[in-house]
Write a protein that holds these residues in place. Structure first.
Motif, PDB file in Angstrom:
ATOM      1  N   GLY A 259       0.780  -1.441  -0.069  1.00 18.73           N
ATOM      2  CA  GLY A 259       0.070  -0.052  -0.156  1.00 18.73           C
ATOM      3  C   GLY A 259       0.883   1.333   0.022  1.00 18.73           C
ATOM      4  N   ARG A 260       2.151   1.323   0.768  1.00 21.32           N
ATOM      5  CA  ARG A 260       2.884   2.453   0.765  1.00 21.32           C
ATOM      6  C   ARG A 260       3.515   2.596  -0.527  1.00 21.32           C
ATOM      7  NH1 ARG A 260       4.845   6.259  -0.077  1.00 21.32           N
ATOM      8  NH2 ARG A 260       6.243   7.796   1.135  1.00 21.32           N
ATOM      9  N   LEU A 261       3.887   1.504  -1.165  1.00 18.52           N
ATOM     10  CA  LEU A 261       4.428   1.626  -2.502  1.00 18.52           C
ATOM     11  C   LEU A 261       3.512   1.867  -3.566  1.00 18.52           C
ATOM     12  CD1 LEU A 261       7.251  -1.212  -2.188  1.00 18.52           C
ATOM     13  CD2 LEU A 261       7.442   1.216  -1.803  1.00 18.52           C
ATOM     14  N   GLU A 262       2.089   1.753  -3.649  1.00 24.11           N
ATOM     15  CA  GLU A 262       0.931   1.969  -4.207  1.00 24.11           C
ATOM     16  C   GLU A 262       1.475   1.099  -5.521  1.00 24.11           C
ATOM     17  OE1 GLU A 262       0.929   6.038  -5.024  1.00 24.11           O
ATOM     18  OE2 GLU A 262       0.045   6.471  -3.133  1.00 24.11           O
ATOM     19  N   GLY A 263       1.788  -0.378  -5.192  1.00 20.35           N
ATOM     20  CA  GLY A 263       1.974  -1.089  -6.422  1.00 20.35           C
ATOM     21  C   GLY A 263       0.823  -2.016  -6.733  1.00 20.35           C
ATOM     22  N   GLY A 264       0.942  -2.620  -7.887  1.00 19.64           N
ATOM     23  CA  GLY A 264      -0.209  -3.566  -8.135  1.00 19.64           C
ATOM     24  C   GLY A 264       0.522  -4.428  -9.129  1.00 19.64           C
ATOM     25  N   CYS A 265      -0.230  -5.034 -10.305  1.00 21.13           N
ATOM     26  CA  CYS A 265       0.166  -6.139 -11.312  1.00 21.13           C
ATOM     27  C   CYS A 265       1.040  -5.621 -12.265  1.00 21.13           C
ATOM     28  CB  CYS A 265      -1.137  -6.482 -11.851  1.00 21.13           C
ATOM     29  SG  CYS A 265      -2.395  -7.536 -10.916  1.00 21.13           S
ATOM     30  N   GLN A 266       1.142  -4.027 -12.281  1.00 27.68           N
ATOM     31  CA  GLN A 266       1.989  -3.764 -13.225  1.00 27.68           C
ATOM     32  C   GLN A 266       3.183  -3.102 -12.680  1.00 27.68           C
ATOM     33  OE1 GLN A 266      -1.114  -0.814 -13.989  1.00 27.68           O
ATOM     34  NE2 GLN A 266      -1.149  -1.417 -16.082  1.00 27.68           N
ATOM     35  N   VAL A 267       3.859  -3.603 -11.420  1.00 24.19           N
ATOM     36  CA  VAL A 267       5.011  -3.340 -10.922  1.00 24.19           C
ATOM     37  C   VAL A 267       5.550  -4.580 -10.120  1.00 24.19           C
ATOM     38  CG1 VAL A 267       6.087  -1.604  -9.086  1.00 24.19           C
ATOM     39  CG2 VAL A 267       4.171  -0.970 -10.410  1.00 24.19           C
ATOM     40  N   PRO A 268       6.944  -4.501 -10.433  1.00 23.31           N
ATOM     41  CA  PRO A 268       7.560  -5.764  -9.805  1.00 23.31           C
ATOM     42  C   PRO A 268       7.862  -5.652  -8.086  1.00 23.31           C
ATOM     43  CG  PRO A 268       8.701  -5.261 -11.832  1.00 23.31           C
ATOM     44  CD  PRO A 268       7.763  -4.300 -11.456  1.00 23.31           C
ATOM     45  N   ILE A 269       6.917  -5.780  -7.463  1.00 24.46           N
ATOM     46  CA  ILE A 269       6.955  -5.873  -5.923  1.00 24.46           C
ATOM     47  C   ILE A 269       6.952  -7.150  -5.322  1.00 24.46           C
ATOM     48  CG2 ILE A 269       5.877  -4.715  -3.890  1.00 24.46           C
ATOM     49  CD1 ILE A 269       5.288  -2.313  -5.577  1.00 24.46           C
ATOM     50  N   ALA A 270       7.895  -7.231  -4.305  1.00 24.60           N
ATOM     51  CA  ALA A 270       7.448  -8.602  -3.786  1.00 24.60           C
ATOM     52  C   ALA A 270       7.831  -8.199  -1.900  1.00 24.60           C
ATOM     53  CB  ALA A 270       8.474  -9.596  -4.239  1.00 24.60           C
ATOM     54  N   ALA A 271       7.298  -9.156  -1.417  1.00 21.86           N
ATOM     55  CA  ALA A 271       7.480  -9.277   0.159  1.00 21.86           C
ATOM     56  C   ALA A 271       7.021 -10.657   0.839  1.00 21.86           C
ATOM     57  CB  ALA A 271       6.644  -8.036   0.841  1.00 21.86           C
ATOM     58  N   ALA A 323      11.887   4.480  -5.316  1.00 25.29           N
ATOM     59  CA  ALA A 323      10.791   5.662  -5.721  1.00 25.29           C
ATOM     60  C   ALA A 323      11.469   6.016  -7.387  1.00 25.29           C
ATOM     61  CB  ALA A 323      11.376   7.109  -4.982  1.00 25.29           C
ATOM     62  N   GLU A 324      12.635   5.845  -7.795  1.00 26.45           N
ATOM     63  CA  GLU A 324      12.851   6.259  -9.036  1.00 26.45           C
ATOM     64  C   GLU A 324      12.388   5.228  -9.990  1.00 26.45           C
ATOM     65  OE1 GLU A 324      15.321   8.948  -6.487  1.00 26.45           O
ATOM     66  OE2 GLU A 324      14.867   6.631  -6.368  1.00 26.45           O
ATOM     67  N   ILE A 325      12.702   3.835  -9.583  1.00 27.40           N
ATOM     68  CA  ILE A 325      12.212   2.783 -10.127  1.00 27.40           C
ATOM     69  C   ILE A 325      10.659   2.787 -10.397  1.00 27.40           C
ATOM     70  CG2 ILE A 325      11.828   0.332 -10.162  1.00 27.40           C
ATOM     71  CD1 ILE A 325      14.429   0.062  -8.747  1.00 27.40           C
ATOM     72  N   LEU A 326       9.766   3.279  -9.439  1.00 31.26           N
ATOM     73  CA  LEU A 326       8.446   3.184  -9.461  1.00 31.26           C
ATOM     74  C   LEU A 326       8.156   4.471 -10.624  1.00 31.26           C
ATOM     75  CD1 LEU A 326       7.516   2.858  -5.959  1.00 31.26           C
ATOM     76  CD2 LEU A 326       7.141   1.159  -7.700  1.00 31.26           C
ATOM     77  N   ALA A 327       8.913   5.844 -10.477  1.00 36.37           N
ATOM     78  CA  ALA A 327       8.521   6.602 -11.240  1.00 36.37           C
ATOM     79  C   ALA A 327       8.764   6.347 -12.795  1.00 36.37           C
ATOM     80  CB  ALA A 327       9.582   8.032 -10.734  1.00 36.37           C
ATOM     81  N   GLU A 328       9.988   5.544 -12.917  1.00 34.91           N
ATOM     82  CA  GLU A 328      10.057   5.090 -14.417  1.00 34.91           C
ATOM     83  C   GLU A 328       9.062   3.920 -14.803  1.00 34.91           C
ATOM     84  OE1 GLU A 328      14.035   3.272 -14.538  1.00 34.91           O
ATOM     85  OE2 GLU A 328      14.767   5.307 -14.012  1.00 34.91           O
ATOM     86  N   LEU A 329       8.605   3.443 -14.124  1.00 32.96           N
ATOM     87  CA  LEU A 329       7.410   2.405 -14.447  1.00 32.96           C
ATOM     88  C   LEU A 329       6.092   3.046 -14.757  1.00 32.96           C
ATOM     89  CD1 LEU A 329       8.176  -0.475 -11.968  1.00 32.96           C
ATOM     90  CD2 LEU A 329       8.449  -0.704 -14.388  1.00 32.96           C
ATOM     91  N   ALA A 330       5.949   4.193 -13.864  1.00 33.02           N
ATOM     92  CA  ALA A 330       4.720   4.931 -14.185  1.00 33.02           C
ATOM     93  C   ALA A 330       4.727   5.946 -15.405  1.00 33.02           C
ATOM     94  CB  ALA A 330       4.397   5.913 -12.792  1.00 33.02           C
ATOM     95  N   THR A 331       5.832   6.245 -15.521  1.00 34.35           N
ATOM     96  CA  THR A 331       6.218   6.992 -16.982  1.00 34.35           C
ATOM     97  C   THR A 331       5.998   6.161 -18.076  1.00 34.35           C
ATOM     98  OG1 THR A 331       7.683   8.667 -15.847  1.00 34.35           O
ATOM     99  CG2 THR A 331       7.674   8.587 -18.402  1.00 34.35           C
ATOM    100  N   ALA A 332       6.420   4.899 -17.926  1.00 38.55           N
ATOM    101  CA  ALA A 332       6.327   4.061 -19.106  1.00 38.55           C
ATOM    102  C   ALA A 332       5.041   3.460 -19.361  1.00 38.55           C
ATOM    103  CB  ALA A 332       7.275   2.770 -18.857  1.00 38.55           C
ATOM    104  N   LYS A 333       4.224   3.657 -18.295  1.00 44.38           N
ATOM    105  CA  LYS A 333       2.772   2.785 -18.534  1.00 44.38           C
ATOM    106  C   LYS A 333       1.901   4.081 -19.145  1.00 44.38           C
ATOM    107  CE  LYS A 333       0.672   2.555 -14.505  1.00 44.38           C
ATOM    108  NZ  LYS A 333       0.436   1.954 -13.198  1.00 44.38           N
ATOM    109  N   GLN A 334       2.219   5.283 -18.996  1.00 42.18           N
ATOM    110  CA  GLN A 334       1.474   6.221 -19.611  1.00 42.18           C
ATOM    111  C   GLN A 334       1.403   6.317 -21.185  1.00 42.18           C
ATOM    112  OE1 GLN A 334       2.707   9.792 -17.626  1.00 42.18           O
ATOM    113  NE2 GLN A 334       1.811   9.261 -15.697  1.00 42.18           N
TER     114      GLN A 334
END
Length: 334
Positions: A259-271, A323-334
């Motif tokens: 939730g803090r990373l605001e990730g979903g299926c379109q982001v490589p996040i694991a925990a 934060a930089e990785i997530l920003a790059e992924l968000a930009t690529a998604k647009q």
């Protein structure tokens, strides 16, 4: 609790029905006199099978119609694979129970007849160069590319049987699936430590669990979440017996991280959370799509506030470059 019938909303896939039947049986056993009936509801994720999940939407593809049915009082509860759930629960609904977690690990699945099929040491690291590996998960793909950029990764959709059939037909040479799904479907035995041979779709396979150290699982992988209306005291009370405190703590920590990373299926996040005594340790990862930039860390804290551990770990990763990785992924998604 007297005579009462609860309507359990479920997707129609074999795994979803199996998991829902398991929970319905547990509910009946824990609440004498309670009747539970299943109602199948089709979701967007079930209907779109020819496109990668990351291309058709975010988390919620497999749950939105189920949650709407709850809000519309068409059903009283729903059983979800917790890893499919968005990090925010809709107003008016609550996650009332987290039953005991199954195997959280991913598994490498290969044909038993393949050169690696009888090798106890077969793994992502030992697959021949160029092996075609099927996965629809950006999280898995990122972690595989980080250690084996020479493998060919291809999207694979469909239920477990469909994916296994594609493997048997030679469309792929290996798959990466969730161990919990294979176990719950009765294909594999979770008590086996090592390669797990099994037969399905008229073919023979070997499942090789991948350690969490080698591939961090999806958030809440292996955990079921049972959702109902927040004002439905009767259903919440009936579900109390199914809640498993350690699994709830793990789910809350991992979901707070997501939730803090605001990730979903379109982001490589694991925990992945582990518990020891009164403490909880959480390992987390954020990776680039190409696997060239994978940031991971671990945070340990008091078991009394698992969500705080998840948020703190997310903050650690954000400060270290996530934060930089997530920003790059968000930009690529647009």
């Amino acid at each position: 609790m007297g005579q009462k019938t609860l309507i359990l909303g479920t997707r129609g896939s074999k795994l979803a029905l199996t998991q829902s039947e398991m929970m319905a049986a547990a509910l009946r056993a824990a609440n004498p006199g309670l009747a539970v009936e299943l109602k199948i509801i089709s979701t967007k994720g079930d209907r779109i099978l020819d496109v990668a999940l990351s291309a058709v939407g975010d988390k919620g593809l497999f749950v939105k119609e189920l949650e709407q049915a709850l809000l519309d009082h068409e059903v009283d509860l729903c059983v979800h694979s917790c890893k499919d759930l968005p990090s925010v629960v809709p107003d008016g609904l609550t996650l009332a129970a987290f039953p005991e977690r199954a195997d959280p690990r991913d598994a490498l699945v290969i044909n038993a007849a393949s050169p690696e099929g009888d090798r106890a040491s077969a793994s992502i690291l030992t697959l021949p160069t160029g092996t075609v590996v099927g996965t629809s998960s950006l999280r898995r793909a990122s972690q595989i590319r980080a250690v084996r950029p020479d493998l060919q990764l291809r999207d694979v959709r469909g239920n477990v049987d469909t994916r296994l059939r594609k493997l048997a037909e030679g469309q792929y040479e290996a798959l990466v699936l969730a161990s919990a799904g294979l176990d719950r479907l009765g294909f594999t035995d979770s008590t086996v430590d090592g390669p797990r041979p099994f037969t399905a779709v008229d073919a023979s396979f070997v499942s090789l669990p991948i350690s969490a150290e080698q591939m961090l699982p999806a958030v809440a992988q292996g955990i079921l979440a049972i959702e109902c209306r927040a004002d439905d005291a009767l259903t919440i009370g009936a579900l109390a017996a199914l809640d498993h405190a350690p699994s709830r703590a793990a789910a809350l920590a991992e979901r707070a991280f997501l939730g803090r990373l605001e990730g979903g299926c379109q982001v490589p996040i694991a925990a992945h959370a582990t518990l020891a005594g009164d403490s909880l340790s959480l390992r987390g990862m954020v990776g680039s799509l190409d696997g060239l930039n994978v940031i991971s860390a671990e945070r340990t804290g008091d078991l009394s506030d698992p969500a705080a551990i998840g948020v703190a770990l997310a903050e650690d990763l954000l400060a270290r470059g996530a934060a930089e990785i997530l920003a790059e992924l968000a930009t690529a998604k647009q």
